[in-house]
Design a protein around this motif. Structure first.
Motif, PDB file in Angstrom:
ATOM      1  N   THR A  74       0.827  -1.201   0.000  1.00  0.00           N
ATOM      2  CA  THR A  74       0.000   0.000   0.000  1.00  0.00           C
ATOM      3  C   THR A  74       0.866   1.257   0.000  1.00  0.00           C
ATOM      4  OG1 THR A  74      -1.746  -1.175   1.199  1.00  0.00           O
ATOM      5  CG2 THR A  74      -1.820   1.222   1.244  1.00  0.00           C
ATOM      6  N   VAL A  75       1.938   1.237   0.785  1.00  0.00           N
ATOM      7  CA  VAL A  75       2.840   2.391   0.842  1.00  0.00           C
ATOM      8  C   VAL A  75       3.463   2.646  -0.527  1.00  0.00           C
ATOM      9  CG1 VAL A  75       5.044   3.213   1.782  1.00  0.00           C
ATOM     10  CG2 VAL A  75       3.341   2.186   3.294  1.00  0.00           C
ATOM     11  N   ASP A  78       0.919   4.179  -2.830  1.00  0.00           N
ATOM     12  CA  ASP A  78       0.656   5.587  -2.506  1.00  0.00           C
ATOM     13  C   ASP A  78       1.803   6.483  -2.973  1.00  0.00           C
ATOM     14  OD1 ASP A  78      -1.731   4.851  -1.395  1.00  0.00           O
ATOM     15  OD2 ASP A  78      -1.048   4.978   0.685  1.00  0.00           O
ATOM     16  N   LEU A  79       3.038   6.030  -2.775  1.00  0.00           N
ATOM     17  CA  LEU A  79       4.192   6.821  -3.198  1.00  0.00           C
ATOM     18  C   LEU A  79       4.234   6.948  -4.720  1.00  0.00           C
ATOM     19  CD1 LEU A  79       6.960   5.447  -0.790  1.00  0.00           C
ATOM     20  CD2 LEU A  79       5.629   7.553  -0.563  1.00  0.00           C
ATOM     21  N   GLU A  93       7.691  11.910   3.234  1.00  0.00           N
ATOM     22  CA  GLU A  93       6.511  11.367   2.571  1.00  0.00           C
ATOM     23  C   GLU A  93       6.411   9.863   2.792  1.00  0.00           C
ATOM     24  OE1 GLU A  93       4.318  13.233   1.436  1.00  0.00           O
ATOM     25  OE2 GLU A  93       5.431  15.108   1.408  1.00  0.00           O
ATOM     26  N   ALA A  97       3.260   8.078   4.462  1.00  0.00           N
ATOM     27  CA  ALA A  97       2.520   7.015   3.780  1.00  0.00           C
ATOM     28  C   ALA A  97       2.408   5.768   4.657  1.00  0.00           C
ATOM     29  CB  ALA A  97       3.212   6.677   2.458  1.00  0.00           C
ATOM     30  N   ALA A 101      -1.037   4.135   5.883  1.00  0.00           N
ATOM     31  CA  ALA A 101      -1.326   2.762   5.494  1.00  0.00           C
ATOM     32  C   ALA A 101      -1.647   1.890   6.702  1.00  0.00           C
ATOM     33  CB  ALA A 101      -0.140   2.174   4.728  1.00  0.00           C
ATOM     34  N   GLU A 126      -7.817   9.485   0.629  1.00  0.00           N
ATOM     35  CA  GLU A 126      -6.783  10.489   0.838  1.00  0.00           C
ATOM     36  C   GLU A 126      -7.385  11.882   0.832  1.00  0.00           C
ATOM     37  OE1 GLU A 126      -3.988   9.867  -2.270  1.00  0.00           O
ATOM     38  OE2 GLU A 126      -3.012   8.185  -1.271  1.00  0.00           O
ATOM     39  N   ARG A 139       0.071  13.332   6.754  1.00  0.00           N
ATOM     40  CA  ARG A 139       1.122  12.351   7.006  1.00  0.00           C
ATOM     41  C   ARG A 139       0.828  11.492   8.220  1.00  0.00           C
ATOM     42  NH1 ARG A 139       7.000  15.268   6.033  1.00  0.00           N
ATOM     43  NH2 ARG A 139       6.805  15.594   3.786  1.00  0.00           N
TER      44      ARG A 139
END
Length: 344
Positions: A74-75, A78-79, A93, A97, A101, A126, A139
């Motif tokens: 998931t991280v 997202d990144l 970031e 993330a 997550a 988000e 964050r």
């Protein structure tokens, strides 16, 4: 977002509790942004989540427990989404993330800025705020709840330790609303209380005297907008930065009003400030009740307001914890240690 993610059982010789996922990104250039210089972002994910990441070109194999491997997947997704939108992807970031997550999914937002997409809620629950200089995304779960409340409620209290982004996010929301044409001006204020020191008489005119107390608010503004725009709007009165003492007798309409370091108000000052609320205005009150610089025996106006206004319709409170600290990880540990000391 990315081409595909697949799962596989653990390879021979590894723990049977380990799980393997393979993530393949569509764009090699964006994948490099996600990985970071010398793969430092991947190293950060490994350290924080206790997984092993093996990258080959635009593919990453994730090895770890099923839960940790899924969080890592998931991280990375997202990144990659951040990189696709042109946002920088740094260690901060990555940490953000990971916090998001690991958090419980948020409820859908009920209200957002409608004039233009300065504040949106894309897929995966988000939130983000777009200003002239940057896109700000939560964050931590506390930051996400705070942004949601700033969108929905007219008056929001952000209460918690240093480094959680209380003032920064409030200024970002205020700038976004002003750029969207929803408000005419931004008013930033804080009590001129020294942090346990006596600085004596400061030289210069009124602006010179109060600027040291208001510097954090200036810093946040310069982070959101070009310096010349900030100066122009301050000169025209669209952005006003003033000590709390100058709020008495005013009605603040069509404005986004932010009170910083609210723990250093007295109950009388807090009541005065809150009753300045005017038509089509929003208020954000930010503070940390564990860092009160008032004379000994003086009750904090922030603590008083939180008790008195509990349950009042139209007011929201976001309470941050040390888990929401987004500065250096050591800050969170310091906050936690001082919390333990205060509880003795």
């Amino acid at each position: 977002m990315y081409a595909k993610a697949s799962s596989a059982s653990a390879r021979p010789g590894t723990s049977s509790s380990n799980h393997k996922k393979v993530v393949e990104f569509e764009d090699n250039r964006l994948a490099a942004v996600v990985f970071g210089q010398h793969d430092r972002n991947l190293t950060r994910i490994e350290q924080r989540l206790g997984v092993v990441l093996i990258n080959r070109g635009n593919r990453i194999a994730i090895e770890g427990t099923p839960e940790r491997a899924e969080v890592a997947r998931t991280v990375l997704a997202d990144l990659y989404d951040m990189a696709r939108r042109g946002q920088p992807v740094d260690v901060g970031e990555v940490d953000g993330a990971i916090r998001m997550a690991e958090a419980v999914p948020l409820e859908p937002i009920e209200q957002s800025i409608s004039a233009r997409p300065d504040v949106t809620r894309p897929k995966d629950a988000e939130l983000k705020i777009t200003t002239r200089n940057r896109v700000i995304m939560p964050r931590s779960p506390g930051q996400a709840d705070y942004i949601k409340n700033l969108c929905k409620y007219d008056m929001v209290f952000g209460v918690g330790p240093a480094g959680t982004g209380k003032t920064y996010l409030a200024v970002a929301m205020a700038v976004a609303r002003m750029l969207a044409g929803e408000i005419d001006r931004i008013i930033l204020s804080r009590p001129a209380v020294e942090a346990g020191e006596n600085l004596g008489f400061l030289p210069g005119d009124l602006k010179d005297k109060v600027d040291p107390y208001l510097r954090p608010l200036y810093d946040a503004l310069y982070d959101m907008m070009p310096a010349e725009q900030v100066e122009k709007r301050i000169a025209s009165g669209q952005i006003e930065i003033a000590p709390l003492a100058y709020m008495r007798g005013r009605t603040l309409a069509n404005a986004f009003v932010i009170l910083d370091e609210a723990q250093n108000t007295t109950p009388m000052q807090m009541k005065m400030f809150l009753t300045r609320f005017g038509e089509n205005s929003r208020m954000a009150i930010c503070g940390d009740v564990t860092q009160v610089d008032l004379p000994r025996g003086t009750r904090s106006g922030l603590r008083d307001a939180l008790d008195i206004l509990k349950g009042v319709e139209g007011i929201a409170v976001t309470r941050f914890t040390q888990k929401d600290v987004v500065r250096h990880p050591l800050v969170g540990r310091i906050v936690d240690a001082y919390g333990d000391e205060d509880g003795r």
